[in-house]
Motif scaffolding. Sequence first.
Motif, short mmCIF file in Angstrom:
data_model
loop_
_atom_site.label_atom_id
_atom_site.label_comp_id
_atom_site.label_asym_id
_atom_site.label_seq_id
_atom_site.Cartn_x
_atom_site.Cartn_y
_atom_site.Cartn_z
N UNK A 4 -26.44 -36.75 -20.80
CA UNK A 4 -24.98 -36.92 -20.94
C UNK A 4 -24.31 -35.61 -21.34
N UNK A 5 -25.03 -34.79 -22.10
CA UNK A 5 -24.47 -33.51 -22.51
C UNK A 5 -24.29 -32.55 -21.34
N UNK A 6 -25.05 -32.77 -20.26
CA UNK A 6 -24.97 -31.88 -19.10
C UNK A 6 -23.58 -31.86 -18.47
N UNK A 24 -17.54 -27.07 -27.36
CA UNK A 24 -17.93 -27.28 -28.77
C UNK A 24 -17.97 -28.78 -29.05
N UNK A 25 -19.09 -29.23 -29.59
CA UNK A 25 -19.26 -30.64 -29.92
C UNK A 25 -18.94 -30.87 -31.40
N UNK A 26 -17.81 -31.50 -31.68
CA UNK A 26 -17.49 -31.93 -33.04
C UNK A 26 -18.14 -33.30 -33.25
N UNK A 27 -18.84 -33.48 -34.37
CA UNK A 27 -19.66 -34.69 -34.51
C UNK A 27 -19.23 -35.56 -35.70
N UNK A 37 -26.48 -35.31 -32.84
CA UNK A 37 -27.08 -35.19 -31.52
C UNK A 37 -28.03 -34.01 -31.47
N UNK A 38 -28.97 -34.05 -30.54
CA UNK A 38 -29.90 -32.94 -30.35
C UNK A 38 -29.14 -31.77 -29.72
N UNK A 39 -29.33 -30.59 -30.27
CA UNK A 39 -28.63 -29.42 -29.74
C UNK A 39 -29.35 -28.93 -28.48
N UNK A 40 -29.02 -29.57 -27.37
CA UNK A 40 -29.73 -29.36 -26.11
C UNK A 40 -29.16 -28.18 -25.32
N UNK A 41 -27.86 -28.00 -25.37
CA UNK A 41 -27.21 -26.97 -24.55
C UNK A 41 -27.12 -25.64 -25.28
N UNK A 42 -27.74 -24.61 -24.72
CA UNK A 42 -27.67 -23.29 -25.34
C UNK A 42 -26.37 -22.56 -25.04
N UNK A 43 -25.66 -23.03 -24.03
CA UNK A 43 -24.38 -22.39 -23.68
C UNK A 43 -23.20 -23.11 -24.33
N UNK A 44 -23.50 -24.01 -25.27
CA UNK A 44 -22.46 -24.74 -26.01
C UNK A 44 -22.72 -24.57 -27.51
N UNK A 45 -21.74 -24.96 -28.31
CA UNK A 45 -21.90 -24.91 -29.77
C UNK A 45 -21.78 -26.31 -30.34
#
Length: 545
Positions: A448-450, A457-460, A466-474
Amino acid sequence: FRLTFYLLLLPWLCRDNMVIMQTLLGAMAISSPVFPAVSDLRVWEPRGWAVALLLHVAVSEPGFRWAHRALHRGPLFSRYHSKHHASPVTQPLTSAYGTPLESLVLTLAMAAPLAGAFLAGAGSVSLVYGHILVFDYLRCMGYSNVEVISHRTFRAFPLLRYLMYTPTYLSLHHQEKDSNFCLFMPLFDLLGGTVHPRSWELQKEVDQGKNDRVPDFVFLAHVVDVVSSMHVPFAFRACSSQPWATRLVLLPLWPIAFCLMVLQVLCSKTFTVSFYCLRGALHQTWTIPRYSFQYFIPPMKDGINRQIELAILRADKMGVKVLSLAALNKNEALNGGGTLFVDKHPDLRVRVVHGNTLTAAVILNEIPGSVKEVFLTGATSKLGRAIALYLCRKRIRVLMLTLSSERFLKIQREAPAEFQQYLVQVTKYHAAKTVKTWLVGKWLSPREQRWAPAGTHFHQFVVPPVIEFRRDCTYGKLAAMRLPKDVQGLGSCEYTMERGVVHACHAGGVVHCLEGWEHHEVGAIDVDRIDVVWKAALRHGLSPP
């Protein structure tokens, strides 16, 4: 040669660790020709216990008291013993906190009875382990601040008060510093004229609960999982003083922690985990003995609510001012965000708070002012609803992910007519493929993060994060606030937070208490109070971490 080697190492290795000192001294003793070989030791020898007891009374007790009094005089106190007295509230591990000189005095007091028994040819394996275990237990008991022996026992056997000290007896020494110097036996303070006159009267008051201090604020938490259940000060103080992380040293203890979890389901009640003081008020964290996964087992729902209800009633009876519900303890499906308890007990004096108003404020104030569009998951939850209604008033377009048109329309109708157009229902993640600000209130899988574009930027506000899967995101951390700088006695970390930082719902309860608000904060979040609570938090010295 080995004896000389140990003597050379001793001053260097013992500066910071009493365990190393005692290990080296033990190795020196074993290497000495005076002591018998370890393989020749008997398992049990009654004469050795008698000799050790005699030497403890005749050598260790008077010797320690003399050395202890000396440490309270002149430069010895300022340069050495003052560090030991720096703890405002003693805990079991305070007993081992001191300089190398103090550690040496304590080690000699413990070793003298053992050495005498071995020199008399009456040493045994049981004496070594038994004596050290009893010695350490009595030390830890004295520093525990918990009365183990009832005042009724001392009243029935008056002579016992001179043979066994109490935590209150030792606390008076730490407070006054001019009395109660003994190791374990107040008899030697009596002979030396240094018994504090209130030692037994105060012990009786403490044992009867007359001196109990009522907390002003309570944060009612729950256990996350089996491994993290060991992240508490009374289990591993060193681990709990740092943010929670899985440590290899804890994994072998997993079976014990698992058995304790099962035992707590069968027979347990809420207990105190930690505490700190803020502006003269006592704040405590209590824990419901239930684990996160148990909140999703339907048959356990009523039992969990009963535990929460009993904790609230206990706090109300004690005179607690504010009780804040943590994480799943305020789950909407469980108890309507605390509404169940307030409706059932309308005369509660304690104010029940879910703290989500400040949680929403923290999340909203993390969003840059230049953002014009956000993607919101968990959009119809308590927090999701409040965030959506707040943002639409700022003319920010909110893509609300939900399959339920009914719940979406209900929230949309709550918004003023001129702002309803900024709330948009979406049912697929690909609808947010151009949105770089995601507010995550529902757990996201890597798949889903893809859908998020690079630079998102994912505000949680979802537990677990969530697992920090995306290296091109924060990825943002869970909503939290740093406590004011004048907080005192904070010796442990709240789960994954650093020391002094607490979850926003915890901080929300603190603000409620500091402000003296008289209303309950349960159920739906009042959007109009988000800015009010945020400004109050900043005014009292709380800050984003």
